[in-house]
Design a protein around this motif. Structure first.
Motif, PDB file in Angstrom:
ATOM      1  N   TYR A 144      -4.914 -15.349  -6.759  1.00  0.00           N
ATOM      2  CA  TYR A 144      -4.232 -15.765  -8.136  1.00  0.00           C
ATOM      3  C   TYR A 144      -4.269 -14.350  -8.945  1.00  0.00           C
ATOM      4  CZ  TYR A 144      -3.163 -20.448  -7.122  1.00  0.00           C
ATOM      5  OH  TYR A 144      -2.785 -21.821  -6.539  1.00  0.00           O
ATOM      6  N   CYS A 145      -3.557 -13.288  -8.750  1.00  0.00           N
ATOM      7  CA  CYS A 145      -3.859 -12.153  -9.589  1.00  0.00           C
ATOM      8  C   CYS A 145      -2.533 -11.362  -9.531  1.00  0.00           C
ATOM      9  CB  CYS A 145      -5.155 -11.234  -9.389  1.00  0.00           C
ATOM     10  SG  CYS A 145      -5.045 -10.635  -7.388  1.00  0.00           S
ATOM     11  N   ARG A 146      -2.288 -10.100 -10.263  1.00  0.00           N
ATOM     12  CA  ARG A 146      -1.292  -9.312 -10.154  1.00  0.00           C
ATOM     13  C   ARG A 146      -1.308  -7.945 -10.020  1.00  0.00           C
ATOM     14  NH1 ARG A 146       0.926 -10.442 -15.648  1.00  0.00           N
ATOM     15  NH2 ARG A 146      -1.329 -10.673 -16.278  1.00  0.00           N
ATOM     16  N   THR A 147      -0.337  -7.060  -9.952  1.00  0.00           N
ATOM     17  CA  THR A 147      -0.485  -5.865  -9.962  1.00  0.00           C
ATOM     18  C   THR A 147       0.897  -5.142 -10.421  1.00  0.00           C
ATOM     19  OG1 THR A 147       0.748  -5.500  -7.548  1.00  0.00           O
ATOM     20  CG2 THR A 147      -1.795  -5.346  -7.689  1.00  0.00           C
ATOM     21  N   ASP A 148       0.742  -4.203 -11.226  1.00  0.00           N
ATOM     22  CA  ASP A 148       2.106  -3.626 -11.870  1.00  0.00           C
ATOM     23  C   ASP A 148       2.620  -2.504 -11.146  1.00  0.00           C
ATOM     24  OD1 ASP A 148       0.275  -1.706 -12.410  1.00  0.00           O
ATOM     25  OD2 ASP A 148       0.248  -1.636 -14.328  1.00  0.00           O
ATOM     26  N   TYR A 150       2.329   0.541 -11.229  1.00  0.00           N
ATOM     27  CA  TYR A 150       1.013   1.526 -10.831  1.00  0.00           C
ATOM     28  C   TYR A 150       0.022   1.004 -10.038  1.00  0.00           C
ATOM     29  CZ  TYR A 150       3.715   4.142 -14.592  1.00  0.00           C
ATOM     30  OH  TYR A 150       4.483   4.806 -15.351  1.00  0.00           O
ATOM     31  N   GLY A 151       0.069  -0.042  -9.641  1.00  0.00           N
ATOM     32  CA  GLY A 151      -0.974  -0.592  -8.662  1.00  0.00           C
ATOM     33  C   GLY A 151      -2.265  -1.154  -9.337  1.00  0.00           C
ATOM     34  N   ARG A 152      -2.186  -1.169 -10.785  1.00  0.00           N
ATOM     35  CA  ARG A 152      -3.303  -1.661 -11.409  1.00  0.00           C
ATOM     36  C   ARG A 152      -3.341  -3.239 -11.093  1.00  0.00           C
ATOM     37  NH1 ARG A 152      -2.842  -0.917 -17.749  1.00  0.00           N
ATOM     38  NH2 ARG A 152      -0.952  -1.942 -17.245  1.00  0.00           N
ATOM     39  N   LEU A 153      -4.559  -3.633 -11.088  1.00  0.00           N
ATOM     40  CA  LEU A 153      -5.082  -4.845 -10.622  1.00  0.00           C
ATOM     41  C   LEU A 153      -4.957  -5.671 -12.060  1.00  0.00           C
ATOM     42  CD1 LEU A 153      -5.759  -7.051  -8.745  1.00  0.00           C
ATOM     43  CD2 LEU A 153      -8.160  -6.430  -8.943  1.00  0.00           C
ATOM     44  N   LEU A 154      -4.482  -6.797 -12.187  1.00  0.00           N
ATOM     45  CA  LEU A 154      -4.218  -7.655 -13.341  1.00  0.00           C
ATOM     46  C   LEU A 154      -4.516  -9.169 -13.111  1.00  0.00           C
ATOM     47  CD1 LEU A 154      -0.825  -6.315 -14.570  1.00  0.00           C
ATOM     48  CD2 LEU A 154      -3.096  -5.396 -15.075  1.00  0.00           C
ATOM     49  N   GLN A 163      -8.404 -14.635  -9.753  1.00  0.00           N
ATOM     50  CA  GLN A 163      -9.199 -14.302  -8.795  1.00  0.00           C
ATOM     51  C   GLN A 163      -9.474 -12.562  -8.714  1.00  0.00           C
ATOM     52  OE1 GLN A 163      -7.090 -16.478  -5.503  1.00  0.00           O
ATOM     53  NE2 GLN A 163      -8.734 -17.736  -5.192  1.00  0.00           N
ATOM     54  N   SER A 164      -9.195 -11.874  -9.649  1.00  0.00           N
ATOM     55  CA  SER A 164      -9.185 -10.468  -9.834  1.00  0.00           C
ATOM     56  C   SER A 164     -10.717 -10.105  -9.824  1.00  0.00           C
ATOM     57  CB  SER A 164      -8.553  -9.910 -11.116  1.00  0.00           C
ATOM     58  OG  SER A 164      -9.173 -10.446 -12.210  1.00  0.00           O
ATOM     59  N   TYR A 165     -11.757 -11.155  -9.987  1.00  0.00           N
ATOM     60  CA  TYR A 165     -13.029 -10.793 -10.030  1.00  0.00           C
ATOM     61  C   TYR A 165     -13.534 -10.497  -8.433  1.00  0.00           C
ATOM     62  CZ  TYR A 165     -17.996 -11.979  -9.866  1.00  0.00           C
ATOM     63  OH  TYR A 165     -19.432 -11.974  -9.714  1.00  0.00           O
ATOM     64  N   TYR A 166     -12.741 -11.574  -7.577  1.00  0.00           N
ATOM     65  CA  TYR A 166     -13.105 -10.940  -6.059  1.00  0.00           C
ATOM     66  C   TYR A 166     -12.554  -9.689  -5.548  1.00  0.00           C
ATOM     67  CZ  TYR A 166     -14.618 -15.917  -5.931  1.00  0.00           C
ATOM     68  OH  TYR A 166     -15.467 -17.127  -6.301  1.00  0.00           O
ATOM     69  N   TRP A 362      -6.430  -5.979 -17.523  1.00  0.00           N
ATOM     70  CA  TRP A 362      -6.734  -4.900 -16.419  1.00  0.00           C
ATOM     71  C   TRP A 362      -8.065  -4.945 -15.882  1.00  0.00           C
ATOM     72  CZ3 TRP A 362      -6.510   0.958 -17.831  1.00  0.00           C
ATOM     73  CH2 TRP A 362      -6.533   1.604 -16.740  1.00  0.00           C
ATOM     74  N   CYS A 363      -8.152  -5.243 -14.594  1.00  0.00           N
ATOM     75  CA  CYS A 363      -9.469  -5.242 -13.755  1.00  0.00           C
ATOM     76  C   CYS A 363      -9.625  -3.725 -13.336  1.00  0.00           C
ATOM     77  CB  CYS A 363      -9.458  -5.961 -12.603  1.00  0.00           C
ATOM     78  SG  CYS A 363     -11.106  -5.951 -11.886  1.00  0.00           S
ATOM     79  N   LEU A 364     -10.995  -3.080 -14.080  1.00  0.00           N
ATOM     80  CA  LEU A 364     -11.230  -1.702 -13.790  1.00  0.00           C
ATOM     81  C   LEU A 364     -12.147  -1.543 -12.570  1.00  0.00           C
ATOM     82  CD1 LEU A 364     -12.110  -0.967 -17.624  1.00  0.00           C
ATOM     83  CD2 LEU A 364      -9.832  -0.658 -16.324  1.00  0.00           C
ATOM     84  N   GLY A 365     -13.175  -2.506 -12.447  1.00  0.00           N
ATOM     85  CA  GLY A 365     -14.035  -2.315 -11.459  1.00  0.00           C
ATOM     86  C   GLY A 365     -15.212  -2.910 -11.497  1.00  0.00           C
TER      87      GLY A 365
END
Length: 380
Positions: A144-148, A150-154, A163-166, A362-365
């Motif tokens: 349950y997450c997305r990308t745009d 540019y390949g950013r993890l959202l 689930q971007s945490y994982y 936007w998940c940075l890391g």
């Protein structure tokens, strides 16, 4: 918040990632559950050439494991047959053991609180599996997450299931090749209803799995770890005065902030720390004891998804998957480790946990917590 940083990042990228097109080949990572099954169906409806890959990560011949992999593989085959798409089982048992499970055991043995799901995504799903996929094909997962573009993890559309945490250690090069069909779905219940409508009644009725599958639905995680980690029982003591209040069953089975299940006096006891040298479990009375609150953490093995290395940012941060995002400041210590300082003290941080940061969605890391800093001044 990161407007100037994002502007510079776009200039460096120069072009958007290649966008998926109808007819593209998509390898769907399937688990036999409702999320990956519905994802595969959605991708086929959208005109992709879909095939299912089932990852076998645990050797069921190990009598200490109870992962229902044969049933899951059967469910994957049934779903793929119904969708009229090919499916393949791929064996990552050795990869998983050496890159995920052994590291997990080592961390628990050292008194840490690791996250094997983060390791599995980094090394297996977006590592070993992605390496098997042709360069012109897409990988898809049921996260349950997305990308745009540019390949950013959202974050996913449903905050409670995001689930971007994982995926905070998955590199941008992998995300550029990945599709997340469930990222815009409003709720888990909606996914289950879709599964029923698609005729996937069996997978829709399966219990949702949490954590490592082979532990089983009816086993305590500490009991499972005890089969692999040889640590003796020892004293549980009151951190305030050193009084012995009971016995622990092995330090690896306890997490900072959790109930200690020690019956002594009128209080309910909670884990505040673990002393490996003396093999003592340090406990405090009450779930809101000041010792359980921390202001900041320092992390090692930090991963920036897009490889840039900012040194001073306002962010949203989490140290657990289920935690509500909290405002924090990200800085760099003199030794090069990243420090996350929360605006308000938070409860029960533990060494070994993954701290993850976002700019809004936007998940940075993130990185592995190496040190924790108590709340100052101490909470009254």
């Amino acid at each position: 918040m990161l407007g100037s940083l994002w502007h510079g990042l776009k200039l460096r990228l120069t072009t958007q990632r290649r966008l998926p097109q109808k007819g593209d080949r998509v390898v769907m990572a399937m688990s036999g559950g409702v999320d990956s099954s519905v994802s595969a169906a959605l991708l086929k409806q959208q005109g992709y050439k879909v095939e299912g890959f089932y990852m076998k990560n645990w050797d069921t011949r190990d009598e200490r494991g109870v992962c229902p992999s044969e049933q899951d593989w059967h469910d994957v085959q049934q779903v793929c047959d119904k969708l009229d798409i090919p499916c393949t089982q791929v064996d990552f048992v050795k990869d998983y053991w050496h890159q995920v499970f052994q590291d997990t055991l080592d961390a628990y043995s050292a008194g840490l609180t690791p996250n094997p799901d983060v390791l599995c995504n980094q090394h297996i799903k977006f590592g070993s599996l992605l390496d098997k996929i042709p360069s012109d094909a897409w990988l898809a997962t049921g996260h349950y997450c997305r990308t745009d573009g540019y390949g950013r993890l959202l974050r996913g559309k449903e905050p409670a299931k995001d689930q971007s945490y994982y995926l905070s250690t998955v590199p941008w090069t992998a995300l550029q090749r990945t599709l997340f069909p469930l990222g815009d779905i409003p709720s888990k219940q909606h996914v289950k209803q879709m599964a029923h409508d698609m005729g996937f009644t069996q997978v829709a009725a399966k219990r949702e799995s949490y954590g490592i599958c082979f532990v089983g639905q009816h086993r305590k995680f500490a009991d499972f770890l005890g089969q692999y980690i040889d640590q003796p029982a020892g004293q549980a003591v009151n951190l305030e005065n050193g009084q012995v209040i009971g016995e622990h069953k092995g330090l690896f089975g306890y997490t900072i902030g959790q109930a200690a299940h020690i019956h002594h006096g009128p209080h309910k006891w909670f884990v505040a720390d673990k002393d490996l040298e003396t093999n003592r479990l340090l406990c405090v009375p009450g779930s809101t004891h000041p010792t359980l609150f921390h202001q900041a953490c320092v992390a090692r093995d930090w991963t920036w998804i897009h490889t840039y290395q900012p040194t001073d940012l306002d962010v949203w941060a989490q140290v657990r998957y289920r935690q509500h995002p909290l405002k924090a400041r990200l800085t760099v210590d003199q030794d090069g480790r990243y420090r996350v300082t929360f605006k308000e003290p938070i409860r029960a941080m533990a060494k070994g946990q993954q701290v993850v940061v976002w700019d809004k969605d936007w998940c940075l890391g993130g990185g592995i917590i190496d040190d924790i800093i108590p709340a100052t001044p101490p909470l009254a």
